[in-house]
Design a protein around this motif. Structure first.
Motif, short mmCIF file in Angstrom:
data_model
loop_
_atom_site.label_atom_id
_atom_site.label_comp_id
_atom_site.label_asym_id
_atom_site.label_seq_id
_atom_site.Cartn_x
_atom_site.Cartn_y
_atom_site.Cartn_z
N VAL A 53 0.91 -1.35 -0.09
CA VAL A 53 0.01 -0.04 -0.03
C VAL A 53 0.81 1.27 -0.27
CG1 VAL A 53 -2.01 -1.22 1.07
CG2 VAL A 53 -0.21 0.11 2.56
N ASP A 54 2.31 1.24 0.24
CA ASP A 54 3.08 2.17 0.48
C ASP A 54 3.63 2.21 -1.22
OD1 ASP A 54 5.21 3.85 0.44
OD2 ASP A 54 6.01 2.94 2.42
N GLU A 55 3.26 3.32 -1.87
CA GLU A 55 3.61 3.37 -3.35
C GLU A 55 5.34 3.48 -3.40
OE1 GLU A 55 1.52 5.98 -5.65
OE2 GLU A 55 -0.55 5.00 -5.33
N SER A 56 5.78 4.29 -2.43
CA SER A 56 7.32 4.44 -2.49
C SER A 56 8.16 3.09 -2.41
CB SER A 56 7.63 5.33 -1.39
OG SER A 56 7.51 4.75 0.16
N LEU A 57 7.39 2.20 -1.57
CA LEU A 57 8.16 0.86 -1.61
C LEU A 57 8.03 0.22 -3.06
CD1 LEU A 57 7.46 -0.79 2.07
CD2 LEU A 57 9.36 0.32 1.10
N ARG A 58 6.79 0.50 -3.57
CA ARG A 58 6.53 -0.41 -4.86
C ARG A 58 7.50 0.35 -6.07
NH1 ARG A 58 0.55 0.74 -6.11
NH2 ARG A 58 1.04 -0.51 -7.88
N LYS A 59 7.87 1.69 -6.00
CA LYS A 59 8.56 2.15 -6.83
C LYS A 59 10.15 1.51 -6.60
CE LYS A 59 9.43 6.57 -9.40
NZ LYS A 59 8.95 7.78 -9.48
N MET A 60 10.45 1.62 -5.33
CA MET A 60 11.75 1.05 -5.02
C MET A 60 12.01 -0.34 -5.35
SD MET A 60 13.68 1.15 -1.43
CE MET A 60 13.08 3.29 -1.18
N ALA A 61 11.00 -1.29 -5.34
CA ALA A 61 10.99 -2.57 -5.56
C ALA A 61 11.10 -3.00 -7.12
CB ALA A 61 9.76 -3.37 -4.81
N SER A 62 11.30 -4.20 -7.26
CA SER A 62 11.52 -4.68 -8.89
C SER A 62 10.01 -4.67 -9.34
CB SER A 62 12.09 -6.00 -8.72
OG SER A 62 13.37 -6.08 -8.29
N SER A 63 9.03 -5.21 -8.30
CA SER A 63 7.66 -5.36 -8.79
C SER A 63 6.72 -4.61 -7.92
CB SER A 63 7.40 -6.58 -9.16
OG SER A 63 7.56 -7.42 -8.32
N GLY A 64 5.90 -5.42 -6.85
CA GLY A 64 5.03 -5.03 -6.19
C GLY A 64 5.60 -4.68 -4.59
N GLY A 65 6.73 -4.93 -4.12
CA GLY A 65 7.06 -4.70 -2.77
C GLY A 65 6.47 -5.60 -1.78
N VAL A 66 6.07 -6.83 -2.25
CA VAL A 66 5.74 -7.65 -1.17
C VAL A 66 6.80 -8.23 -0.42
CG1 VAL A 66 4.96 -10.17 -0.97
CG2 VAL A 66 3.68 -8.62 -2.60
N CYS A 67 8.12 -8.67 -1.02
CA CYS A 67 9.20 -9.08 -0.11
C CYS A 67 9.67 -8.12 1.07
CB CYS A 67 10.33 -9.78 -0.90
SG CYS A 67 10.08 -11.08 -1.70
N ARG A 68 9.54 -6.71 0.46
CA ARG A 68 10.00 -5.58 1.27
C ARG A 68 9.13 -5.32 2.44
NH1 ARG A 68 13.97 -2.11 -0.86
NH2 ARG A 68 14.66 -2.66 -2.97
N VAL A 69 7.89 -5.91 2.31
CA VAL A 69 7.14 -5.79 3.36
C VAL A 69 7.18 -6.56 4.39
CG1 VAL A 69 4.26 -5.60 3.92
CG2 VAL A 69 4.95 -4.41 1.93
N LEU A 70 7.43 -8.21 3.72
CA LEU A 70 7.55 -8.97 4.46
C LEU A 70 8.77 -8.95 5.45
CD1 LEU A 70 7.10 -12.18 1.80
CD2 LEU A 70 5.78 -11.81 4.16
N ILE A 71 9.82 -8.20 4.98
CA ILE A 71 10.83 -8.34 5.72
C ILE A 71 10.84 -7.20 6.77
CG2 ILE A 71 13.34 -7.28 5.70
CD1 ILE A 71 13.52 -8.50 2.71
#
Length: 398
Positions: free
Chosen positions: A86-104
């Motif tokens: 839901v954090d668009e800044s994470l999605r833009k930083m990630a390779s795709s949807g940012g799911v792994c970043r949220v998990l971590i």
């Protein structure tokens, strides 16, 4: 790949999957990694090696190959989702949807896991860009999102620090590629049998050699010693590839040439989904979500176990999650292509050599010209794809 030959431990870079877990397994520090022009090689100190065989037993390249399509009973239990932060800044930083970043982030902020093992950059420079090589590390507290890599199309020593497990830990989360996860499970189940593991596999059909990075450096006319970093994905989906130097960023639309710079060991990978041994598989949603429909990206997430499904459900506050049909799930995982790769070992030696020659020709051409050169039509002609070759000559991207 590590194996015994006439009682001595040997290494083959042609079968090595570059997971790096063997470096954590050796009780006598007899193994070290040496960076070559295309990949890492494992050097063996014969004076230290006692031929215990621990490194050979955990090596994912020693696993016999088989069909990568999950067994019907596993596929029946699988649940597919399209998810994104839901954090668009994470999605833009990630390779795709940012799911792994949220998990971590959430695993380290909560109390469910004692530690998370994932790739991490050792430091971030004053410009906010990563400095140094990414390696796997155990994390016990949140870190800057800039230190978490996106997709890295190059060899990475993911498992180098896997052995640094605190004996007081009981619940661990591991995020990695299929070969990395398989090797880590073998090692930790032997070394720490009481530990509860939750695993998240990032779908991977093939890793890249250092040649991919070297191409980007040539394309931008940069010297690796003068750069802050090379990046392969990010800035939306499918994103951009490029370099960061002291003057800023240089980038091109996401560049991934499937026929070049493949690690030879990936041809012998026994499973690129890990359905039988992982809790979640995370991938790009190719075939389900078009980039123009969702420019910041989403992830395809497959839960294979109850633990995986409960983990995903616990993140609904931080992720947008939408169920997909089993048909969509099967189509986007592209089982025919995956099984075609699994059958590589069954090809004749001549056929395998022909495929390697095709790849090498493409790499040589790319060494002297850009990826949009008409000369690359040679690749399509060699594969009998005349229509694709004509399309490239007409300037149509294929």
């Amino acid at each position: 790949m590590l194996f015994f030959e006439k009682g001595s431990l040997k290494f083959s870079k042609y079968r090595c999957m570059q997971c790096g877990v063997c470096l954590s397994t050796c009780p006598n520090s007899a193994l070290c990694a040496a960076k070559g022009s295309r990949c890492y090689s494992i050097k063996i100190d014969e004076n230290r090696c006692v031929s215990c065989g621990k490194c050979v037993r955990i090596c994912p390249a020693t696993t016999s190959n088989s069909s990568m399509t999950p067994r019907p009973e596993l596929l029946a239990l699988a649940r597919g989702f399209i998810a994104r932060s839901v954090d668009e800044s994470l999605r833009k930083m990630a390779s795709s949807g940012g799911v792994c970043r949220v998990l971590i982030e959430r695993a380290l902020a909560g109390v469910k896991y004692d530690a998370v093992y994932t790739l991490i950059y050792p430091a971030v420079g004053t410009n906010g860009r990563p400095c140094g090589e990414a390696e796997g590390e155990w994390l016990t507290e949140p870190v800057q999102q800039e230190r978490i890599p996106g997709s890295l199309y190059r060899p990475v020593l993911w498992g180098k620090h896997l052995c640094q497990v605190n004996p007081e830990w009981s619940d661990l989360l591991i995020i990695g590629l299929p070969c990395q996860i398989r090797a880590a499970q073998k090692m930790l189940q032997t070394a720490s049998p009481s530990v509860r593991l939750t695993t998240v596999t990032i779908l991977c059909r093939k890793q890249k050699s250092f040649g991919h990075s070297q191409y980007l450096l040539r394309y931008f006319k940069e010297d690796e010693n003068n750069l802050h970093s090379v990046f392969y994905r990010g800035n939306g989906w499918p994103g951009t590839s490029g370099v960061w130097n002291e003057k800023g960023k240089k980038e091109i639309p996401f560049f991934y040439y499937a026929k070049c710079w493949n690690l030879p060991g990936c041809d012998y990978c026994s499973d690129c989904i890990n359905a039988a041994v992982t809790d979640l598989t995370v991938a790009d949603p190719w075939g389900i979500v078009a980039p123009e429909e969702n420019p910041l990206g989403s992830n395809l997430v497959v839960s294979w176990t109850k633990a995986g499904h409960e983990l995903l459900e616990s993140l609904r506050e931080f992720l947008t999650i939408q169920s997909i049909s089993k048909e969509h799930l099967v189509n986007t995982l592209d089982f025919p292509q995956i099984n075609a790769k699994a059958n590589f070992q069954e090809l004749s030696a001549w056929h395998r050599s022909y495929i390697h020659i095709q790849r090498r020709i493409g790499e040589i051409i790319l060494h002297y010209c850009h990826h949009d050169s008409p000369l690359l039509t040679i690749q399509f002609i060699l594969k009998g794809k005349i229509k694709s070759a004509l399309s490239r000559l007409k300037g149509v991207k294929v």
